[in-house]
Design a protein around this motif. Structure first.
Motif, PDB file in Angstrom:
ATOM      1  N   SER A 276     -22.592   0.765   2.749  1.00 30.32           N
ATOM      2  CA  SER A 276     -21.520   1.012   1.794  1.00 30.32           C
ATOM      3  C   SER A 276     -22.116   0.990   0.393  1.00 30.32           C
ATOM      4  CB  SER A 276     -20.428  -0.068   1.895  1.00 30.32           C
ATOM      5  OG  SER A 276     -19.746   0.004   3.135  1.00 30.32           O
TER       6      SER A 276
ATOM      7  N   TYR B 102     -21.032   1.461  -4.061  1.00 24.53           N
ATOM      8  CA  TYR B 102     -19.961   1.526  -5.063  1.00 24.53           C
ATOM      9  C   TYR B 102     -20.577   1.746  -6.436  1.00 24.53           C
ATOM     10  CZ  TYR B 102     -16.191  -0.014  -8.200  1.00 24.53           C
ATOM     11  OH  TYR B 102     -15.255  -0.081  -9.201  1.00 24.53           O
TER      12      TYR B 102
ATOM     13  N   THR C 146     -16.497   5.284  -7.722  1.00 22.80           N
ATOM     14  CA  THR C 146     -16.853   6.015  -6.509  1.00 22.80           C
ATOM     15  C   THR C 146     -17.244   5.036  -5.415  1.00 22.80           C
ATOM     16  OG1 THR C 146     -17.682   7.877  -7.824  1.00 22.80           O
ATOM     17  CG2 THR C 146     -18.390   7.753  -5.521  1.00 22.80           C
ATOM     18  N   VAL C 147     -16.625   5.190  -4.252  1.00 26.78           N
ATOM     19  CA  VAL C 147     -16.965   4.371  -3.088  1.00 26.78           C
ATOM     20  C   VAL C 147     -17.536   5.308  -2.026  1.00 26.78           C
ATOM     21  CG1 VAL C 147     -16.141   2.764  -1.333  1.00 26.78           C
ATOM     22  CG2 VAL C 147     -15.087   2.785  -3.600  1.00 26.78           C
TER      23      VAL C 147
ATOM     24  N   SER D 286     -15.710   3.576   2.217  1.00 29.32           N
ATOM     25  CA  SER D 286     -14.857   4.654   1.718  1.00 29.32           C
ATOM     26  C   SER D 286     -13.780   5.045   2.724  1.00 29.32           C
ATOM     27  CB  SER D 286     -15.708   5.886   1.391  1.00 29.32           C
ATOM     28  OG  SER D 286     -16.334   6.402   2.564  1.00 29.32           O
TER      29      SER D 286
END
Length: 409
Positions: free
Chosen positions: A23, A25, A250-251, A256
């Motif tokens: 993940s 970010y 923004t992820v 997301s």
């Protein structure tokens, strides 16, 4: 005053894994990469839970110290949330995640790090690795047991010594505050990049004139070109001057997507666990206080000692063989040469060259011609006494024949 002028976050599943357990970010002040572990059973869940919790720390702070404390607290809170999730969903036991995060606050950055994702800084064309991997092989490197090159292929290179997960209530998290300046370019990445692309390749991409998004895309492509055996997640942060950018956060990666795990309507655990990889992948796993650590260090020392002895022995043998081989070849070459000289009172043909190697003579009598030296002309006698070189036996015989004919005349 330095501010974030540009940033980008990109995540790719890679070429071998069946799901993305990373993940990432990119926010206003906060930037995060989390690399989940625990296989298909929970790596994606772990990184998503941790990232979603840590994202809450993307706020304004009065000082870098406040930001550092908030970032550390966010990681601890994420760790507790992971433990609670495992308690409620035992099928996720063993899941965990690395986290590398930074908060940019004017001319300083607050950093928090655990695991083997990395934070790099490119400043004035020089790339520096800011974080230290919390891995078994890094301990071996730090203790001098193995080299960086050996660490790249070590059989236990995937063993993590520190992660967020359901094992420790208060995991040890590295935090720091560093200065940052206009022109700095920060990179946060999972080991899907650092384990494939060399520091030279990473530096080349970061030093390019491309913007943050293009640099991130280029690094992902280079990882894919290198085989991309793992998920690849990259966050690039450029520091400039002037007004702060107004890009939306923004992820990327597993964070997301909507968080879904366990026994849920329409998605059974059996279905969730059924995805198979096309190729075997070395899974990252966690050994917080490995009982094998000391014995592994001892065994690693023994292996290195054995390797050194074998290397020295092989080197010495090869050197001796090279010297012997060169000596044999050199001696054979000398025996293809001839010269005409004096043997007692007569002219003789010798095989070899007119030199000695210490006590070893490189020539031997080939033939005594019975031609008396006293019968030679003065000039020829002087030449024979000083020896006359011949390129072959035939040449030597011709020299003797010429001397004989001249003496008769």
């Amino acid at each position: 005053m330095a501010t974030v002028s540009n940033s980008a976050a990109v995540s790719h599943v890679g070429k071998i894994r069946s799901n993305n357990q990373d993940s990432g970010y990119s926010g206003r002040h906060l930037f995060v990469v989390a690399d989940g572990m625990g296989g298909h059973a929970g790596g994606d869940v772990a990184s998503a839970i941790a990232t979603k919790r840590i994202v809450e720390a993307d706020q304004d702070y009065r000082s870098p110290q406040d930001a550092e404390f908030a970032l550390q607290a966010a990681l601890i809170a994420a760790n507790s949330q992971l433990a609670e999730t495992v308690f409620e969903h035992p099928e996720l036991t063993g899941m965990g995640t690395t986290v590398s995060a930074l908060i940019v606050l004017e001319d300083e950055v607050a950093i928090a790090h655990i695991g083997d994702s990395r934070i790099y800084l490119l400043r004035e064309g020089v790339l520096s690795q800011i974080t230290i991997d919390h891995t078994f092989v890094q301990r071996l490197v730090d203790s001098g047991r193995i080299t960086e090159q050996e660490a790249m292929v070590h059989p236990r290179r995937s063993v993590l010594m520190r992660v967020l997960g359901d094992v420790e209530a208060s995991p040890e998290i590295d935090t720091s505050i560093l200065a940052t300046f206009s022109g700095d370019r920060w990179l946060i990445c999972s080991d899907g990049l650092s384990g494939v692309v060399s520091n030279v390749g990473i530096a080349a991409a970061l030093k390019s004139d491309l913007d943050a998004q293009a640099v991130a895309d280029r690094l992902v492509k280079e990882s894919l070109d290198g085989g991309a055996p793992d998920n690849v997640t990259i966050v690039v942060v450029d520091i400039g001057t002037g007004a702060e950018r107004v890009d939306l956060p923004t992820v990327v990666g597993s964070a997301s997507a909507p968080l879904a795990f366990g026994e849920e309507p329409g998605r059974s655990r059996a279905l969730r666990m059924s995805s198979l990889r096309l190729h075997p992948v070395r899974e990252t796993h966690f050994e917080p206080d490995s009982q094998d650590y000391l014995s592994e260090l001892i065994e690693e020392d023994n292996r290195r000692a054995r390797r050194r002895k074998i290397t020295w022995l092989v080197g010495i043998i090869l050197l001796v063989l090279a010297i012997v081989g060169a000596a044999v070849l050199g001696y054979r070459w000398t025996q293809t040469r001839y010269f005409v000289g004096v043997e007692g009172s007569t002219v003789a043909i010798y095989q070899g060259i007119q030199q000695d190697l210490g006590p070893i003579s490189l020539s031997s009598l080939y033939e005594d011609t019975n031609l008396e030296v006293s019968e030679l002309r003065v000039f020829d006698r002087q030449q024979v006494e000083q020896t006359i070189s011949a390129s072959s036996l035939t040449d030597a015989l011709l020299i003797v024949e010429r001397l004989h004919d001249a003496s008769v005349q």
